[in-house]
Design a protein around this motif. Sequence first.
Motif, short mmCIF file in Angstrom:
data_model
loop_
_atom_site.label_atom_id
_atom_site.label_comp_id
_atom_site.label_asym_id
_atom_site.label_seq_id
_atom_site.Cartn_x
_atom_site.Cartn_y
_atom_site.Cartn_z
N ALA A 13 104.69 86.94 10.80
CA ALA A 13 105.81 86.28 10.19
C ALA A 13 105.84 85.10 9.52
N HIS A 14 106.46 84.57 8.26
CA HIS A 14 106.60 83.88 7.91
C HIS A 14 107.55 83.35 8.61
N VAL A 15 107.44 81.86 8.86
CA VAL A 15 107.85 80.87 9.46
C VAL A 15 109.35 80.76 8.99
N ASP A 16 110.22 80.56 9.85
CA ASP A 16 111.74 80.69 9.96
C ASP A 16 111.95 81.56 9.51
N HIS A 17 111.19 83.44 9.54
CA HIS A 17 112.01 84.53 9.24
C HIS A 17 112.61 85.35 10.58
N GLY A 18 112.10 84.13 11.96
CA GLY A 18 113.22 84.55 13.02
C GLY A 18 112.42 85.12 14.04
N LYS A 19 110.82 84.59 14.20
CA LYS A 19 109.91 85.28 15.03
C LYS A 19 110.34 84.66 16.11
N THR A 20 110.56 83.32 16.40
CA THR A 20 111.14 82.58 17.95
C THR A 20 112.25 83.57 18.75
N THR A 21 113.08 83.57 17.57
CA THR A 21 114.51 84.01 17.79
C THR A 21 114.16 85.84 18.44
N LEU A 22 113.56 86.30 17.85
CA LEU A 22 113.70 87.61 18.06
C LEU A 22 112.80 87.91 19.95
N LEU A 44 106.79 80.48 20.76
CA LEU A 44 105.29 80.93 19.93
C LEU A 44 105.00 79.27 19.94
N ASP A 45 106.09 78.72 18.68
CA ASP A 45 105.75 77.47 18.25
C ASP A 45 106.01 75.88 18.38
N SER A 46 105.13 75.83 19.33
CA SER A 46 105.18 74.52 20.97
C SER A 46 104.46 73.10 19.46
N GLU A 50 102.91 72.23 13.04
CA GLU A 50 103.04 73.21 12.48
C GLU A 50 104.50 74.15 12.39
N ARG A 51 105.40 73.64 12.53
CA ARG A 51 106.57 74.02 12.24
C ARG A 51 106.57 73.30 10.52
N GLU A 52 106.64 71.72 10.26
CA GLU A 52 106.28 70.37 10.16
C GLU A 52 105.65 71.24 8.41
N ASN A 129 114.67 91.95 9.48
CA ASN A 129 114.83 91.11 9.88
C ASN A 129 115.97 89.76 9.86
N LYS A 130 117.07 89.69 10.41
CA LYS A 130 118.51 89.00 10.22
C LYS A 130 119.08 90.01 8.85
N VAL A 131 119.13 91.11 9.62
CA VAL A 131 120.15 92.06 8.68
C VAL A 131 121.42 91.64 9.12
N ASP A 132 121.64 90.57 10.12
CA ASP A 132 123.48 90.03 10.25
C ASP A 132 123.75 89.61 9.18
N ARG A 133 123.01 88.65 8.24
CA ARG A 133 122.96 87.64 6.79
C ARG A 133 123.99 87.71 5.71
N PRO A 134 124.72 87.64 6.04
CA PRO A 134 125.69 87.98 4.62
C PRO A 134 125.36 88.31 3.00
N ALA A 166 116.66 94.38 12.16
CA ALA A 166 117.13 93.61 13.75
C ALA A 166 117.80 92.55 13.15
N SER A 167 118.95 91.97 14.03
CA SER A 167 119.59 90.40 14.00
C SER A 167 118.65 89.65 15.46
N GLY A 168 117.47 89.13 15.30
CA GLY A 168 117.22 88.89 16.61
C GLY A 168 118.05 87.80 17.16
N LYS A 169 119.24 87.10 16.10
CA LYS A 169 119.95 86.33 16.79
C LYS A 169 121.23 87.28 17.66
N GLU A 170 121.48 88.26 16.96
CA GLU A 170 122.68 88.90 17.57
C GLU A 170 121.82 89.79 18.79
P1 GDP Z 1 110.58 81.42 12.84
O1 GDP Z 1 110.17 80.05 12.28
O2 GDP Z 1 110.04 82.81 12.67
O3 GDP Z 1 110.19 80.42 14.74
O4 GDP Z 1 111.88 81.58 12.57
P2 GDP Z 1 112.86 80.97 13.84
O5 GDP Z 1 112.96 81.99 15.28
O6 GDP Z 1 112.80 79.37 14.83
O7 GDP Z 1 114.60 80.91 12.78
C1 GDP Z 1 114.48 80.58 12.13
C2 GDP Z 1 115.79 79.79 11.23
O8 GDP Z 1 116.62 81.55 11.01
C3 GDP Z 1 116.45 79.95 12.39
O9 GDP Z 1 117.96 78.44 12.24
C4 GDP Z 1 117.36 80.94 13.16
O10 GDP Z 1 118.37 80.35 14.16
C5 GDP Z 1 117.44 81.65 12.06
N1 GDP Z 1 117.54 82.67 12.47
C6 GDP Z 1 116.39 83.44 13.95
N2 GDP Z 1 116.50 84.94 13.66
C7 GDP Z 1 118.63 85.15 12.95
C8 GDP Z 1 118.77 86.65 12.36
O11 GDP Z 1 118.67 87.03 13.44
N3 GDP Z 1 120.08 86.42 11.99
C9 GDP Z 1 120.24 84.52 11.01
N4 GDP Z 1 121.46 84.79 10.39
N5 GDP Z 1 119.18 84.04 11.66
C10 GDP Z 1 118.44 84.46 12.37
#
Ligand code: GDP
Length: 591
Positions: A13-22, A44-46, A50-52, A129-134, A166-170
Amino acid sequence: MIRNDIRNVAIIAHVDHGKTTLVDAMLRQSGHFRESQLQGSCILDSNDLERERGITILAKNIAIDYREVKINLIDTPGHADFGGEVERTIKMASGCLLLVDAYDGPMPQTRFVLRKAFEAGLHPIVVINKVDRPDGRPAKVLELVYDLFIDLGADDEQIDFPVLYASGKEGWASHSLEEKGTTIEPVFEMIVNRIPGPNVRPEDPLQMQVTSLEWSEYIGKIAVGRLEAGSVKVGEKVTVIKDGKSLNKTVEKIFLFDKLGKVEAESASAGDIAALTGIAEADIGDTIACAEKPEALGRIQVEEPTLTMLFTINHSPLAGKDGQFVTSRNLRERLYRELDCNVALRVEEGASKEEFLVSGRGLLHLGILIENMRREGYELSVGKPHVIVKEIDGKKYEPIESLNVDVPSDKVGPVMELVGGRRGELVEMDTVGERTQIDFTIPSRGLIGLRTRLLNATAGEAIVHHVVADFEPMRGEVPRRPNGVMISNISGRAVAFALDGLQERGTMFVKPGDDVYPGMIVAENCRDNDLVVNPCKEKKLTNMRAAGSDKNILLAPPRDMPLELALEYIEEDELVEVTPKVIRLRKKLLT
Ligand code: GDP
């Protein structure tokens, strides 16, 4: 035999694509995890660094139980300086999960890892992922994923990949775009149904290849790998088969992975990803085998270092003010400890007992070590980086790297010019959509400082990967470029500076009394000949007169990759002083 109660899955996964949340959602819903434990956790991201930097440096594993199956989730490193690590990590998996943001689509950074996964024959599951995004555009993103797969040479089966939305967030996933899901279960189902269990030989004598090493303050070195055959128990005698020799050792502790990371176990069996202690001599690529019938698995390749730097304690008059680890003993212990788990690193004693020659895989590899030490509270000084040159039949050979630059197509010109100027040679160019991929070969020494320049020349858009390919006869001189984001003392020498962020605006000379312009970052209270790259006390001025004052005033570039910048500009008689608060160039003191 296929072990059906295990799935080893690499997550790409690319960073910020929601791996941790999922992954958090998966953990939470697997029913093994209490809500309160999750607060603020990033399993996963300790590592902050790495995050920076937007990369994952060390592969980490966790496992989730789903019904009768243990799913080992294997995080993949995102950067090619640790190219071997990507391959080793992928070697533990039987399938992969490609996670893609529903708006961004697949990002060029994930190409490298994905290509390796295809080469290893892994079949991907694509999760949009993040299909809830408008603003999401999942249908378009799916198309982009197909294009990418074709581009990377995926075979028919790999192209016929299963897709989830998917929506990891929801906390849900669904098989179709029309239907919103209610739980994350489709992800589990897909993993269990589409990814095969590990194919192993439980009846044969123990064989486990060490694919990564970890180090713990309390238990020392930990060897991690997947058991290919047999089983192992705590207290069992095993043979460590190294390149050319074997050692008999006793397994002290065994860890398996679970939702929180490692958990102690009494035994591990074929197919498990296990971590063993008591085997301090184990290195990456070694086989840990049954002591009665030791047989090695095919060795995996470990990269040779390409770059050497002098590490020494900080001799500056201000030494010991910023950090807590300042002695040569501290430095020695830290470096040797790093050696235990940082595979491509070498440490040799230097000319004095305060000096160490540290060799690694390029600047990013050594830079990350330095940056980590700095954050841990070390004060040290490092010297000019030198590439390792080999002599073969009386001829000098230098490390040559494969360099891949991915840029918007209208930025190809400046990239060619920059890389060409550093003895890079074009291998191939390929335009897909609005972006162009350019493959070069380039001497490792030409890479020092190149990343920053490529970012400057492409408004931050260039994505740069490089991996050492081979040693080749020395190419010509790489000229030093005097202009750029380098700042030196205002009271005498030339000052080159950067205005507004990363944009490079050429060289300018500043003398006492000259105007300093808006956007420059000014640091005060510095000594003559210092180059302050990351000043602790910095402020942005809107306008001021440079040196009507009697203080030394130095201009500092933006915070981006400050260490790399300092390393680019360092001279033989200088050191980069690295403390928790400051990185600066200083003249070498005679000791
Ligand atoms: P990682 O860097 O891939 O581990 O990504 P994170 O899980 O930390 O998520 C990065 C950002 O995307 C955060 O601001 C999350 O709140 C947001 N995010 C993660 N999953 C979703 C999702 O399913 N939907 C939306 N809208 N935002 C999400």
